[in-house]
Design a protein around this motif. Sequence first.
Motif, PDB file in Angstrom:
ATOM      1  N   GLN A 191       0.833  -1.204   0.000  1.00  0.00           N
ATOM      2  CA  GLN A 191       0.000   0.000   0.000  1.00  0.00           C
ATOM      3  C   GLN A 191       0.865   1.251   0.000  1.00  0.00           C
ATOM      4  N   ALA A 192       1.883   1.256   0.865  1.00  0.00           N
ATOM      5  CA  ALA A 192       2.768   2.423   0.947  1.00  0.00           C
ATOM      6  C   ALA A 192       3.493   2.649  -0.375  1.00  0.00           C
ATOM      7  N   GLY A 193       3.912   1.559  -1.030  1.00  0.00           N
ATOM      8  CA  GLY A 193       4.583   1.693  -2.317  1.00  0.00           C
ATOM      9  C   GLY A 193       3.679   2.290  -3.378  1.00  0.00           C
ATOM     10  N   ILE A 194       2.411   1.838  -3.426  1.00  0.00           N
ATOM     11  CA  ILE A 194       1.456   2.373  -4.401  1.00  0.00           C
ATOM     12  C   ILE A 194       1.192   3.846  -4.137  1.00  0.00           C
ATOM     13  N   MET A 195       1.029   4.222  -2.873  1.00  0.00           N
ATOM     14  CA  MET A 195       0.769   5.631  -2.548  1.00  0.00           C
ATOM     15  C   MET A 195       1.964   6.508  -2.903  1.00  0.00           C
ATOM     16  N   ASN A 196       3.176   6.000  -2.732  1.00  0.00           N
ATOM     17  CA  ASN A 196       4.358   6.771  -3.120  1.00  0.00           C
ATOM     18  C   ASN A 196       4.411   6.973  -4.632  1.00  0.00           C
ATOM     19  N   VAL A 197       4.008   5.954  -5.390  1.00  0.00           N
ATOM     20  CA  VAL A 197       3.943   6.090  -6.846  1.00  0.00           C
ATOM     21  C   VAL A 197       2.929   7.159  -7.233  1.00  0.00           C
ATOM     22  N   LEU A 198       1.769   7.159  -6.599  1.00  0.00           N
ATOM     23  CA  LEU A 198       0.736   8.148  -6.908  1.00  0.00           C
ATOM     24  C   LEU A 198       1.217   9.563  -6.594  1.00  0.00           C
ATOM     25  N   LYS A 199       1.873   9.734  -5.464  1.00  0.00           N
ATOM     26  CA  LYS A 199       2.371  11.067  -5.101  1.00  0.00           C
ATOM     27  C   LYS A 199       3.413  11.556  -6.107  1.00  0.00           C
ATOM     28  N   ARG A 200       4.271  10.641  -6.571  1.00  0.00           N
ATOM     29  CA  ARG A 200       5.292  11.037  -7.548  1.00  0.00           C
ATOM     30  C   ARG A 200       4.658  11.406  -8.888  1.00  0.00           C
ATOM     31  N   ILE A 201       3.666  10.636  -9.316  1.00  0.00           N
ATOM     32  CA  ILE A 201       2.989  10.934 -10.590  1.00  0.00           C
ATOM     33  C   ILE A 201       2.265  12.273 -10.503  1.00  0.00           C
ATOM     34  N   LYS A 202       1.602  12.506  -9.401  1.00  0.00           N
ATOM     35  CA  LYS A 202       0.898  13.777  -9.196  1.00  0.00           C
ATOM     36  C   LYS A 202       1.877  14.946  -9.262  1.00  0.00           C
ATOM     37  N   ARG A 203       3.037  14.775  -8.656  1.00  0.00           N
ATOM     38  CA  ARG A 203       4.033  15.839  -8.625  1.00  0.00           C
ATOM     39  C   ARG A 203       4.686  16.045  -9.995  1.00  0.00           C
ATOM     40  N   GLU A 204       5.046  14.956 -10.674  1.00  0.00           N
ATOM     41  CA  GLU A 204       5.797  15.065 -11.924  1.00  0.00           C
ATOM     42  C   GLU A 204       4.916  15.347 -13.140  1.00  0.00           C
ATOM     43  N   LEU A 205       3.698  14.796 -13.167  1.00  0.00           N
ATOM     44  CA  LEU A 205       2.840  14.932 -14.349  1.00  0.00           C
ATOM     45  C   LEU A 205       1.700  15.924 -14.140  1.00  0.00           C
ATOM     46  N   ASN A 206       1.525  16.423 -12.910  1.00  0.00           N
ATOM     47  CA  ASN A 206       0.427  17.348 -12.590  1.00  0.00           C
ATOM     48  C   ASN A 206      -0.931  16.710 -12.870  1.00  0.00           C
ATOM     49  N   THR A 207      -1.019  15.409 -12.661  1.00  0.00           N
ATOM     50  CA  THR A 207      -2.267  14.677 -12.869  1.00  0.00           C
ATOM     51  C   THR A 207      -3.195  14.897 -11.687  1.00  0.00           C
ATOM     52  N   SER A 208      -4.485  15.037 -11.967  1.00  0.00           N
ATOM     53  CA  SER A 208      -5.491  15.134 -10.911  1.00  0.00           C
ATOM     54  C   SER A 208      -5.989  13.733 -10.565  1.00  0.00           C
ATOM     55  N   PHE A 209      -6.296  13.525  -9.294  1.00  0.00           N
ATOM     56  CA  PHE A 209      -6.783  12.229  -8.837  1.00  0.00           C
ATOM     57  C   PHE A 209      -8.068  12.388  -8.033  1.00  0.00           C
ATOM     58  N   ILE A 210      -8.973  11.436  -8.196  1.00  0.00           N
ATOM     59  CA  ILE A 210     -10.057  11.223  -7.243  1.00  0.00           C
ATOM     60  C   ILE A 210      -9.820   9.840  -6.659  1.00  0.00           C
ATOM     61  N   LEU A 211      -9.500   9.787  -5.382  1.00  0.00           N
ATOM     62  CA  LEU A 211      -9.190   8.536  -4.701  1.00  0.00           C
ATOM     63  C   LEU A 211     -10.381   8.128  -3.840  1.00  0.00           C
ATOM     64  N   ILE A 212     -11.004   7.012  -4.193  1.00  0.00           N
ATOM     65  CA  ILE A 212     -12.159   6.492  -3.453  1.00  0.00           C
ATOM     66  C   ILE A 212     -11.659   5.484  -2.430  1.00  0.00           C
ATOM     67  N   THR A 213     -12.017   5.693  -1.167  1.00  0.00           N
ATOM     68  CA  THR A 213     -11.518   4.801  -0.129  1.00  0.00           C
ATOM     69  C   THR A 213     -12.362   4.933   1.132  1.00  0.00           C
ATOM     70  N   HIS A 214     -12.236   3.973   2.022  1.00  0.00           N
ATOM     71  CA  HIS A 214     -12.794   4.090   3.366  1.00  0.00           C
ATOM     72  C   HIS A 214     -11.666   4.141   4.391  1.00  0.00           C
ATOM     73  N   ASP A 215     -10.420   4.168   3.907  1.00  0.00           N
ATOM     74  CA  ASP A 215      -9.237   4.120   4.766  1.00  0.00           C
ATOM     75  C   ASP A 215      -8.728   5.545   5.014  1.00  0.00           C
ATOM     76  N   VAL A 216      -9.011   6.071   6.185  1.00  0.00           N
ATOM     77  CA  VAL A 216      -8.639   7.447   6.497  1.00  0.00           C
ATOM     78  C   VAL A 216      -7.128   7.628   6.517  1.00  0.00           C
ATOM     79  N   SER A 217      -6.406   6.679   7.137  1.00  0.00           N
ATOM     80  CA  SER A 217      -4.959   6.842   7.285  1.00  0.00           C
ATOM     81  C   SER A 217      -4.247   6.825   5.939  1.00  0.00           C
ATOM     82  N   THR A 218      -4.635   5.913   5.043  1.00  0.00           N
ATOM     83  CA  THR A 218      -4.008   5.857   3.723  1.00  0.00           C
ATOM     84  C   THR A 218      -4.341   7.098   2.910  1.00  0.00           C
ATOM     85  N   SER A 219      -5.575   7.559   2.986  1.00  0.00           N
ATOM     86  CA  SER A 219      -5.990   8.703   2.186  1.00  0.00           C
ATOM     87  C   SER A 219      -5.247   9.975   2.565  1.00  0.00           C
TER      88      SER A 219
END
Length: 322
Positions: A191-219
């Motif tokens: 989970q931590a690895g996937i979230m780190n990938v998402l943060k890097r993509i958001k930073r490098e590509l300026n991509t917008s995300f809608i993340l659907i979850t029930h996990d407060v800590s991960t979100s």
Amino acid sequence: MTQPALLRVENLRLAYRTGRGVVRAVDGVDFDLRRGEALVLLGESGCGKSSLAKALLRLLPRNVQAHEGRVWLDDTDILALPEERFRRDVQWLRISMVMQAAMNALNPVVRVGEQVAEPLMVHRGWSRAKAMERAAEVFALVGVSTDFLGRYPFELSGGMRQRVVLAMSLVTEPDLVILDEPTSALDVLTQAGIMNVLKRIKRELNTSFILITHDVSTSSEIADRVALMYAGQIVELADARHFFTEPAHPYSQMLMASVPRLHQPDPPQHIPGQPPDLLDPPAGCRYAPRCPKRFGRCDEMPDSITVGERHHVRCWLHGAGP
């Protein structure tokens, strides 16, 4: 200067026909999303989070009773587009989605490199060779070795399959990626690895995300803003800092009190009661039957009330007047 919204959703509704009646899964949802911003859509199971994603992408089952509202992508109301034009110009090219359960999203008898390259061949008419080159680039972006291009889904771990599905959603360089519980079936380290990938993509590509979850800590790892859904409605929409530290809606407050934290003096609390049946939701505030702060006006449906900059709460406790 305030950055204009990439996406604006106005009074979005989605209802399903069932043998017992009509389920109002998404009932008057409004929000906006800026370019390069990550909106986390939180809520209990059955609150309408996945239905909201499907309403945005028009991935609708046959038993749809109503699908209405306005969804502006830049200056275009994409819900008003003819179906063929929506599929040609919007679906996957400008908005893509990572579905729940990566293994179910992948064809078990097609190599994963071919599946990642396919959107480019279908939507952009690229040759197979050119599309495979791009697939290799996106594999590297999400942290998957190009050696895996020729593998089948069953040859990959759960974390690798999730990265492949993420690569598939990014291969056309969309403006917005919707992720439906992308880490729910994975171990904590993956989970931590996937979230780190998402943060890097958001930073490098300026991509917008809608993340659907029930996990407060991960979100909290990626959120710029948080939308909390309850019984088909967004009951609080706020920037992440305010939501996680100063939630305004009683449901938000109880949700945050239920999350275990390091060094907290009191044990986590539980939220009593059950969400309402969306076949027959309460006439007034949807949360009122469970709310410890309920008062007389809660028998009326509350409006979305502005309590700060880009901070909205559907609760009469923050309303003006009697």
